[in-house]
Scaffold this motif. Structure first.
Motif, PDB file in Angstrom:
ATOM      1  N   PHE A  83      40.650  47.698  24.283  1.00 28.09           N
ATOM      2  CA  PHE A  83      40.957  48.998  23.520  1.00 28.09           C
ATOM      3  C   PHE A  83      40.093  50.545  24.592  1.00 28.09           C
ATOM      4  O   PHE A  83      39.290  50.000  25.588  1.00 28.09           O
ATOM      5  N   GLN A  84      40.662  51.128  24.383  1.00 29.30           N
ATOM      6  CA  GLN A  84      39.839  52.805  24.538  1.00 29.30           C
ATOM      7  C   GLN A  84      39.075  53.056  23.901  1.00 29.30           C
ATOM      8  O   GLN A  84      37.781  52.878  24.963  1.00 29.30           O
ATOM      9  N   GLN A  85      39.025  52.727  22.791  1.00 31.71           N
ATOM     10  CA  GLN A  85      37.529  52.394  21.729  1.00 31.71           C
ATOM     11  C   GLN A  85      37.452  50.998  21.692  1.00 31.71           C
ATOM     12  O   GLN A  85      37.721  51.101  20.256  1.00 31.71           O
ATOM     13  N   PRO A  86      36.373  50.319  21.880  1.00 32.87           N
ATOM     14  CA  PRO A  86      36.229  49.084  21.713  1.00 32.87           C
ATOM     15  C   PRO A  86      35.281  49.117  20.207  1.00 32.87           C
ATOM     16  O   PRO A  86      33.826  50.240  20.259  1.00 32.87           O
ATOM     17  N   PRO A  87      35.665  47.924  19.227  1.00 32.45           N
ATOM     18  CA  PRO A  87      34.120  48.669  18.056  1.00 32.45           C
ATOM     19  C   PRO A  87      33.616  47.511  18.742  1.00 32.45           C
ATOM     20  O   PRO A  87      33.510  46.754  19.095  1.00 32.45           O
ATOM     21  N   ARG A  88      32.419  47.388  17.805  1.00 29.03           N
ATOM     22  CA  ARG A  88      31.370  46.920  18.175  1.00 29.03           C
ATOM     23  C   ARG A  88      31.158  45.795  16.550  1.00 29.03           C
ATOM     24  O   ARG A  88      31.779  46.346  16.089  1.00 29.03           O
ATOM     25  N   PHE A  89      29.882  44.754  17.537  1.00 29.75           N
ATOM     26  CA  PHE A  89      30.142  43.624  15.979  1.00 29.75           C
ATOM     27  C   PHE A  89      28.834  43.727  15.866  1.00 29.75           C
ATOM     28  O   PHE A  89      27.814  42.389  16.790  1.00 29.75           O
ATOM     29  N   LYS A  90      28.072  43.703  15.059  1.00 22.86           N
ATOM     30  CA  LYS A  90      26.492  43.423  14.939  1.00 22.86           C
ATOM     31  C   LYS A  90      26.320  41.721  14.499  1.00 22.86           C
ATOM     32  O   LYS A  90      27.282  41.419  13.489  1.00 22.86           O
ATOM     33  N   GLY A  91      25.358  41.502  15.536  1.00 18.72           N
ATOM     34  CA  GLY A  91      24.913  39.820  15.265  1.00 18.72           C
ATOM     35  C   GLY A  91      25.747  39.344  16.287  1.00 18.72           C
ATOM     36  O   GLY A  91      25.392  38.309  16.240  1.00 18.72           O
ATOM     37  N   ILE A  92      26.908  39.639  17.201  1.00 14.99           N
ATOM     38  CA  ILE A  92      27.203  39.438  17.372  1.00 14.99           C
ATOM     39  C   ILE A  92      26.944  39.628  19.250  1.00 14.99           C
ATOM     40  O   ILE A  92      27.089  40.692  19.745  1.00 14.99           O
ATOM     41  N   THR A  93      26.268  38.111  19.974  1.00 15.30           N
ATOM     42  CA  THR A  93      26.289  38.723  21.633  1.00 15.30           C
ATOM     43  C   THR A  93      26.752  38.598  22.453  1.00 15.30           C
ATOM     44  O   THR A  93      27.990  38.395  21.772  1.00 15.30           O
ATOM     45  N   VAL A  94      27.055  39.265  23.493  1.00 13.52           N
ATOM     46  CA  VAL A  94      27.992  39.374  24.436  1.00 13.52           C
ATOM     47  C   VAL A  94      28.008  38.300  24.738  1.00 13.52           C
ATOM     48  O   VAL A  94      29.503  37.750  25.520  1.00 13.52           O
ATOM     49  N   GLY A  95      27.445  37.663  24.880  1.00 16.45           N
ATOM     50  CA  GLY A  95      28.185  36.434  25.520  1.00 16.45           C
ATOM     51  C   GLY A  95      29.032  35.484  23.677  1.00 16.45           C
ATOM     52  O   GLY A  95      29.309  34.775  24.920  1.00 16.45           O
ATOM     53  N   GLN A  96      28.512  35.501  23.417  1.00 12.69           N
ATOM     54  CA  GLN A  96      29.170  34.521  22.024  1.00 12.69           C
ATOM     55  C   GLN A  96      30.944  35.650  22.359  1.00 12.69           C
ATOM     56  O   GLN A  96      31.488  34.543  22.267  1.00 12.69           O
ATOM     57  N   LEU A  97      30.587  36.517  22.048  1.00  9.94           N
ATOM     58  CA  LEU A  97      32.291  37.831  22.651  1.00  9.94           C
ATOM     59  C   LEU A  97      33.108  37.187  23.594  1.00  9.94           C
ATOM     60  O   LEU A  97      34.518  35.991  23.665  1.00  9.94           O
ATOM     61  N   LEU A  98      32.463  37.019  24.668  1.00 12.97           N
ATOM     62  CA  LEU A  98      32.318  36.559  25.766  1.00 12.97           C
ATOM     63  C   LEU A  98      33.419  34.784  26.139  1.00 12.97           C
ATOM     64  O   LEU A  98      34.519  34.203  26.251  1.00 12.97           O
ATOM     65  N   GLN A  99      32.336  34.194  25.196  1.00 13.34           N
ATOM     66  CA  GLN A  99      32.811  32.626  24.851  1.00 13.34           C
ATOM     67  C   GLN A  99      33.891  33.153  23.737  1.00 13.34           C
ATOM     68  O   GLN A  99      35.075  32.067  24.112  1.00 13.34           O
ATOM     69  N   LEU A 100      34.537  32.976  22.874  1.00  9.60           N
ATOM     70  CA  LEU A 100      35.285  33.626  22.142  1.00  9.60           C
ATOM     71  C   LEU A 100      36.352  34.061  23.316  1.00  9.60           C
ATOM     72  O   LEU A 100      37.411  33.746  22.482  1.00  9.60           O
ATOM     73  N   SER A 101      36.301  34.641  23.990  1.00  9.90           N
ATOM     74  CA  SER A 101      37.750  35.117  24.271  1.00  9.90           C
ATOM     75  C   SER A 101      37.893  33.988  25.102  1.00  9.90           C
ATOM     76  O   SER A 101      38.722  34.458  25.525  1.00  9.90           O
TER      77      SER A 101
END
Ligand SMILES: Nc1ncnc2c1ncn2[C@@H]1O[C@H](COP(=O)(O)OP(=O)(O)O)[C@@H](O)[C@H]1O
Ligand SMILES: [Mg+2]
Lengths: 244, 305
Positions: A83-101
């Motif tokens: 995204f040009q303006q990525p959303p933020r996620f309260k409570g989700i870590t960078v590591g978790q986001l990478l893992q979801l992806s």
């Protein structure tokens, strides 16, 4: 191969945002889309990802009509979008986001994608993707989530925005490497000369239409020389930045 | 112990077996198990239902589990628990109440917890509420918590209720003395026709006393939530209240934070936000291959973590 056939997208009040766009993106090629703000670049990327539905026209992927497919279905077919303006996620870590992806890879391996965007994994894997991250950090994490996936088409919307100079040159290397490493089609929306130089082909979008598409050498000269966006410039007085 | 009882204990106290430290287990209004340690004594009150939990000064690294479970329909249980946490001690206290109500009558547990956290002590208190059972009988929990944080003491209160409780009215009152700190994190998820109300008053009495109240909640279906967090600064102190709610379906959420300063060096801040899940968040996760439903669950799980 991704093909857009006669894509028209009407915004609110039925104002045309993209008009009768025809575009072919060939496998494994590196494309850079450029053009003035408001020209319709992000809209085009969102139509490809399935975030917007075209008002008319068709999108084909390897011959299959994917116009009706959801965002999830397209993601599973190998389309990714930063995204040009990525959303933020309260409570989700960078590591978790990478893992979801990237569900296939083990957690430890995912660190490498942060290094690719110039972030130290030790400092970032456990950070929440919340407002404590700066705009530039968020953009880089967004890019990393795409790098971590095995994609057919990777779309990046102005990845350089908010990223400092040092990281920028690193990012350029990353885009070059990842493109050849993954054998994906890369599409980057950008205004940066350095990124334009990576392209096999440059696509110029203004006023909801593809104004030019072709090999970068020919196009670059004309884009960098003068501004094709006469509408945009006439509205201003004096030297506008875009028209240097 | 039967399967239901075991599950309730697991849900409210993370207990898979009998805990290692001190514990007291209350079932359907009766004590059913207790263990004291050298440093932690649990005593039954003589004048009213409930227990006194006395932690010796200097006790380090020990834990106390005091779960309450209700497995019968129509139980109305009321207890008074006192916690005396000795000077300089460091303890973990896990409380919580699980109700399994498969009958048609109301099951209710009202606990009044009174904490004295003495000079320099550090306490981490976790209280989980959990309800289950197919019956039409209501599951009701009304806890009242009174906290006194003495000089230089540190207290962290974690209050959790995720589904299953039909009605809850939680009241929390705290007084913080010099250099004392109280952190309250509240996590709440209501659904169906559930009702939850949380009323908190934290008085910052001593110099350099601090508090932070963080409330995260999700209201689904036709549920209702009301928050009244209040911080009163009577001295040079710092207080921060943060209420953050995700609202869905036909739910109603009210957040009424209040800060009151009675001293020019009181620094008090409150923030309150209510909103639905941002569409962008769902789309981002869908663009990574998650279905819409999984994306939504992932966002809520993170938010309530
Ligand atoms: N959902 C929308 N509804 C109406 N107008 C929109 C919408 N999205 C974008 N626009 C408008 O469409 C035009 C193109 O936007 P965009 O694709 O974001 O341009 P670019 O990315 O090239 O800067 C702009 O005028 C913008 O304001
Ligand atoms: Mg854009």
């Amino acid at each position: 191969m991704l093909e857009l056939q006669n894509i028209t997208y009407l915004g609110e009040d039925n104002t045309p945002i993209l008009k009768e766009v025809n575009l072919v993106l060939e496998d494994k090629k590196f494309y850079v889309i450029t053009g003035p703000n408001g020209g319709g670049k992000s809209t085009l990327a969102k139509l490809i990802m399935g975030i917007y539905q075209p008002s008319s026209g068709k999108i084909l992927m390897d011959g299959e009509d994917i116009t009706e497919l959801s965002v999830t279905q397209r993601a599973l077919r190998g389309i990714g979008f930063a995204f040009q303006q990525p959303p933020r996620f309260k409570g989700i870590t960078v590591g978790q986001l990478l893992q979801l992806s990237n569900k296939a890879e083990i957690y430890g391996e995912l660190c490498n994608y942060l290094l690719d965007v110039g972030l130290c994994p030790k400092d970032y894997m456990n950070r929440e993707v919340n407002t404590s991250l700066s705009g530039g950090e968020l953009k880089r994490i967004e890019i990393a989530t795409l790098l971590s996936r095995k994609l057919k088409i990777a779309l990046f919307d102005e990845p350089e925005a908010g990223i400092d100079l040092w990281s920028f040159s690193r990012l350029i290397d990353t885009f070059r490497n990842i493109h050849s490493r993954n054998g994906q089609t890369t599409v980057i929306i950008s205004h940066q000369e350095k990124i334009l130089e990576l392209a096999d082909e440059v696509i110029l979008i203004a006023d909801g239409q593809i104004q030019q598409k072709g090999e970068k050498d020919k196009l670059l000269a004309s884009i960098l020389q003068g501004c094709d966006c006469s509408m945009d410039c006439l509205e201003r007085t004096g030297e506008a930045d875009e028209c240097r | 112990m039967n399967v239901v009882e075991k599950r309730l204990l697991r849900e409210v106290a993370d207990l898979h077996d009998m805990p290692a430290g001190a514990y007291n287990i209350r079932k359907d209004g009766q004590g059913v198990g207790r263990q004291n340690t050298e440093n932690i004594e649990i005593k039954t009150k003589t004048d009213k239902p409930g227990i006194d939990i006395i932690i010796k000064p200097g006790t380090k690294g020990e834990s106390v589990h005091i779960p309450v479970i209700i497995t019968e329909s129509g139980i109305e249980d009321m207890v008074y628990n006192n916690f005396d946490i000795g000077e300089g001690s460091e303890v973990l206290i896990v409380a919580g109440c699980g109700i399994h109500n498969s009958g048609s009558k109301k099951s209710q547990h009202d606990g009044i917890h009174h904490f004295i956290i003495r000079k320099g002590a550090r306490v981490h208190y976790v209280e989980k509420h959990y309800g289950e059972g197919e019956g039409a009988g209501e599951r009701v929990l009304n806890p009242k918590t009174i906290i006194e944080v003495e000089e230089g003491a540190y207290a962290e209160f974690e209050l959790v209720q995720l589904k299953g409780v039909d009605s809850t009215r939680r009241s929390t009152e705290a007084k913080i003395h010099k250099n004392g700190h109280l952190l309250i994190t509240e996590r709440l998820l209501t659904h169906k026709k559930q009702y939850a109300e949380s009323d908190m008053v934290v008085e910052l009495l001593g110099e350099d006393s601090t508090t932070q109240i963080i409330s995260r909640s999700v209201a689904q279906d036709d549920s209702q939530q009301v928050f009244y967090p209040r911080v009163i600064g009577m001295n040079k102190c710092r207080g921060h209240v943060q209420c953050d709610a995700i609202i869905m379906d036909r739910a109603v959420v009210r957040a009424i934070p209040e800060i009151a300063a009675h001293h020019t060096d009181a620094q008090l801040v409150h923030e309150a936000a209510i909103g639905k899940i941002a569409g962008e968040q769902i789309i981002k996760l869908m663009s990574m291959g998650l279905t819409e439903q999984v994306a939504e669950e992932t966002i809520l799980q993170g938010f309530l973590k």
